[in-house]
Design a protein around this motif. Structure first.
Motif, PDB file in Angstrom:
ATOM      1  N   GLY A 147       0.776  -1.229   0.000  1.00 23.55           N
ATOM      2  CA  GLY A 147       0.000   0.000   0.000  1.00 23.55           C
ATOM      3  C   GLY A 147       0.803   1.272   0.000  1.00 23.55           C
ATOM      4  O   GLY A 147       0.321   2.319  -0.460  1.00 23.55           O
ATOM      5  N   ALA A 148       2.037   1.220   0.496  1.00 21.61           N
ATOM      6  CA  ALA A 148       2.856   2.424   0.533  1.00 21.61           C
ATOM      7  C   ALA A 148       3.434   2.779  -0.829  1.00 21.61           C
ATOM      8  O   ALA A 148       3.924   3.889  -1.035  1.00 21.61           O
ATOM      9  CB  ALA A 148       3.990   2.253   1.536  1.00 21.61           C
ATOM     10  N   SER A 149       3.356   1.831  -1.781  1.00 24.71           N
ATOM     11  CA  SER A 149       3.952   2.060  -3.095  1.00 24.71           C
ATOM     12  C   SER A 149       2.922   2.060  -4.218  1.00 24.71           C
ATOM     13  O   SER A 149       2.931   2.926  -5.083  1.00 24.71           O
ATOM     14  CB  SER A 149       5.018   0.990  -3.373  1.00 24.71           C
ATOM     15  N   CYS A 150       2.007   1.077  -4.214  1.00 25.56           N
ATOM     16  CA  CYS A 150       1.044   0.931  -5.316  1.00 25.56           C
ATOM     17  C   CYS A 150      -0.335   1.440  -4.895  1.00 25.56           C
ATOM     18  O   CYS A 150      -0.870   1.018  -3.876  1.00 25.56           O
ATOM     19  CB  CYS A 150       0.941  -0.531  -5.731  1.00 25.56           C
ATOM     20  N   PRO A 151      -0.940   2.335  -5.676  1.00 28.63           N
ATOM     21  CA  PRO A 151      -2.266   2.864  -5.314  1.00 28.63           C
ATOM     22  C   PRO A 151      -3.366   1.801  -5.348  1.00 28.63           C
ATOM     23  O   PRO A 151      -4.392   1.956  -4.679  1.00 28.63           O
ATOM     24  CB  PRO A 151      -2.510   3.952  -6.366  1.00 28.63           C
ATOM     25  N   LEU A 152      -3.168   0.719  -6.100  1.00 29.60           N
ATOM     26  CA  LEU A 152      -4.172  -0.337  -6.151  1.00 29.60           C
ATOM     27  C   LEU A 152      -4.037  -1.305  -4.978  1.00 29.60           C
ATOM     28  O   LEU A 152      -4.956  -2.086  -4.715  1.00 29.60           O
ATOM     29  CB  LEU A 152      -4.072  -1.105  -7.476  1.00 29.60           C
ATOM     30  N   ALA A 153      -2.910  -1.266  -4.296  1.00 30.88           N
ATOM     31  CA  ALA A 153      -2.716  -2.122  -3.126  1.00 30.88           C
ATOM     32  C   ALA A 153      -3.236  -1.459  -1.857  1.00 30.88           C
ATOM     33  O   ALA A 153      -3.702  -2.138  -0.940  1.00 30.88           O
ATOM     34  CB  ALA A 153      -1.238  -2.476  -2.962  1.00 30.88           C
ATOM     35  N   ALA A 154      -3.166  -0.138  -1.799  1.00 29.81           N
ATOM     36  CA  ALA A 154      -3.655   0.579  -0.616  1.00 29.81           C
ATOM     37  C   ALA A 154      -5.170   0.410  -0.498  1.00 29.81           C
ATOM     38  O   ALA A 154      -5.917   0.771  -1.410  1.00 29.81           O
ATOM     39  CB  ALA A 154      -3.289   2.063  -0.723  1.00 29.81           C
ATOM     40  N   GLY A 155      -5.637  -0.170   0.568  1.00 33.54           N
ATOM     41  CA  GLY A 155      -7.071  -0.395   0.764  1.00 33.54           C
ATOM     42  C   GLY A 155      -7.651  -1.490  -0.099  1.00 33.54           C
ATOM     43  O   GLY A 155      -8.870  -1.545  -0.296  1.00 33.54           O
ATOM     44  N   PHE A 156      -6.808  -2.385  -0.590  1.00 34.40           N
ATOM     45  CA  PHE A 156      -7.257  -3.444  -1.497  1.00 34.40           C
ATOM     46  C   PHE A 156      -8.390  -4.263  -0.883  1.00 34.40           C
ATOM     47  O   PHE A 156      -9.431  -4.489  -1.506  1.00 34.40           O
ATOM     48  CB  PHE A 156      -6.080  -4.357  -1.858  1.00 34.40           C
TER      49      PHE A 156
END
Length: 249
Positions: free
Chosen positions: A158-167
Motif C-alpha cells: 500500500g505504501a507504493s502501489c495505489p491499487l494495493a492501498a485499501g485493497f
C-alpha cells in the motif's frame, strides 16, 4: 519485527461483528449454491456448439468424457485441424455435473493456446466477452503478474502501489461485480478491477475460488506450491485437468 496492536471491545460489539460476518458468508454460500445448481443443469443439457462432430472428433470427445467420469488419465495424439480444443472442452464440461466436479482447469504453455481455449468456451457459452452472460458458467483467464500489473514501477504494498492501498476494503464489491460478469478473460477482469480500483492480478487470484473454468499456464498447477494446486488441496476441490500440448511439460 512485530507491531502489536491492542484494542478492547465490548461483548455486544463482538457479537454484532460476528453476526455481520456470518450473514456475509451465508449470503455468498447461498449464491454459490444457486449458481452451482444452475450451472450443472445447463451443462447437463448443453448441446455441441457446432453443427455436428467432425471426422474422428466424436471418438475423441467420447474418450475424454469416459476418462473424466472414471477419473483416469487420458493421453490424446490427434492431427492438426481435428478440433481438439472444443472436442475436449465440451465433453469435460458435460462430465462436470455427472462427476460432481467443482472446477475445470485448462492448462497451456503459450498465450495463443489460452486464446483458442477462450474462443471455444465463448462458443459453448453462447456469447463472447462483449455480450451479457447467457450461460451460467464463470470463466477466468490467469496471466502472469508482469502482464497484469498496472504499476510495474511500484512494489506490491500500500505504501507504493495505489491499487494495493485499501485493497481488501474494496475487494468485496469487486469480487461481487466479477462474479456477476462471469466472463473474466484478461480484458474483462482488468475492466472490473480498475472500476473498483483493485489490482487485476490479485483479483484474478481471488476469483479462482468463484470460477468454474480457469484457463492458465502450466506453472499455475504443476508445482506443489503453485496457486491452483495449493488452492485445490486447501479447498478439497474435485477438479478436472485438460493439458494442452502436454509434450511441452
Amino acid at each position: 519485527v512485530e507491531y502489536p496492536q491492542i484494542e478492547t471491545f465490548e461483548a455486544a460489539a463482538r457479537g454484532a461483528f460476528f453476526a455481520t460476518l456470518c450473514a456475509l458468508y451465508h449470503g455468498w454460500a447461498l449464491a454459490q449454491q444457486a449458481h452451482r445448481q444452475r450451472r450443472d443443469q445447463a451443462l447437463a443439457a448443453m448441446a455441441f456448439p457446432q453443427d455436428r462432430f467432425g471426422p474422428r472428433q466424436r471418438d475423441l470427445a467420447a474418450g475424454v468424457y469416459r476418462a473424466f467420469l472414471q477419473s483416469r488419465p487420458l493421453v490424446v495424439q490427434a492431427p492438426t485441424g481435428i478440433g481438439k480444443t472444443i472436442g475436449t472442452l465440451y465433453p469435460a464440461l458435460r462430465a462436470m455435473p455427472a462427476r460432481g466436479t467443482d472446477k475445470l482447469f485448462y492448462l497451456t504453455a503459450k498465450t495463443p493456446g489460452r486464446a483458442v481455449a477462450l474462443e471455444a468456451l465463448a462458443q459453448m457459452r453462447g456469447g463472447g466477452p462483449a455480450t451479457a452472460p447467457v450461460f451460467p458458467l464463470r470463466v477466468l483467464e490467469l496471466v502472469a503478474r508482469d502482464k497484469a500489473c498496472e504499476h510495474p514501477q511500484s512494489a506490491c504494498h500500500g505504501a507504493s502501489c495505489p491499487l494495493a492501498a485499501g485493497f481488501h476494503d474494496r475487494l468485496p464489491a469487486a469480487r461481487e461485480a466479477a462474479a456477476q460478469q462471469a466472463w473474466l478473460d484478461r480484458t474483462g477482469l482488468r475492466q472490473v478491477a480498475l472500476a473498483h480500483a483493485v489490482c487485476p492480478y490479485y483479483l484474478g487470484q481471488e476469483m479462482v475460488r468463484w470460477s468454474d473454468v480457469v484457463v492458465a499456464d502450466y506453472n499455475y498447477y504443476f508445482d506443489r506450491s503453485a496457486l491452483l494446486h495449493a488452492m485445490t488441496v486447501d479447498g478439497d476441490w474435485r477438479v478436472g485437468l485438460l493439458v494442452d500440448e502436454a509434450h511441452n511439460l
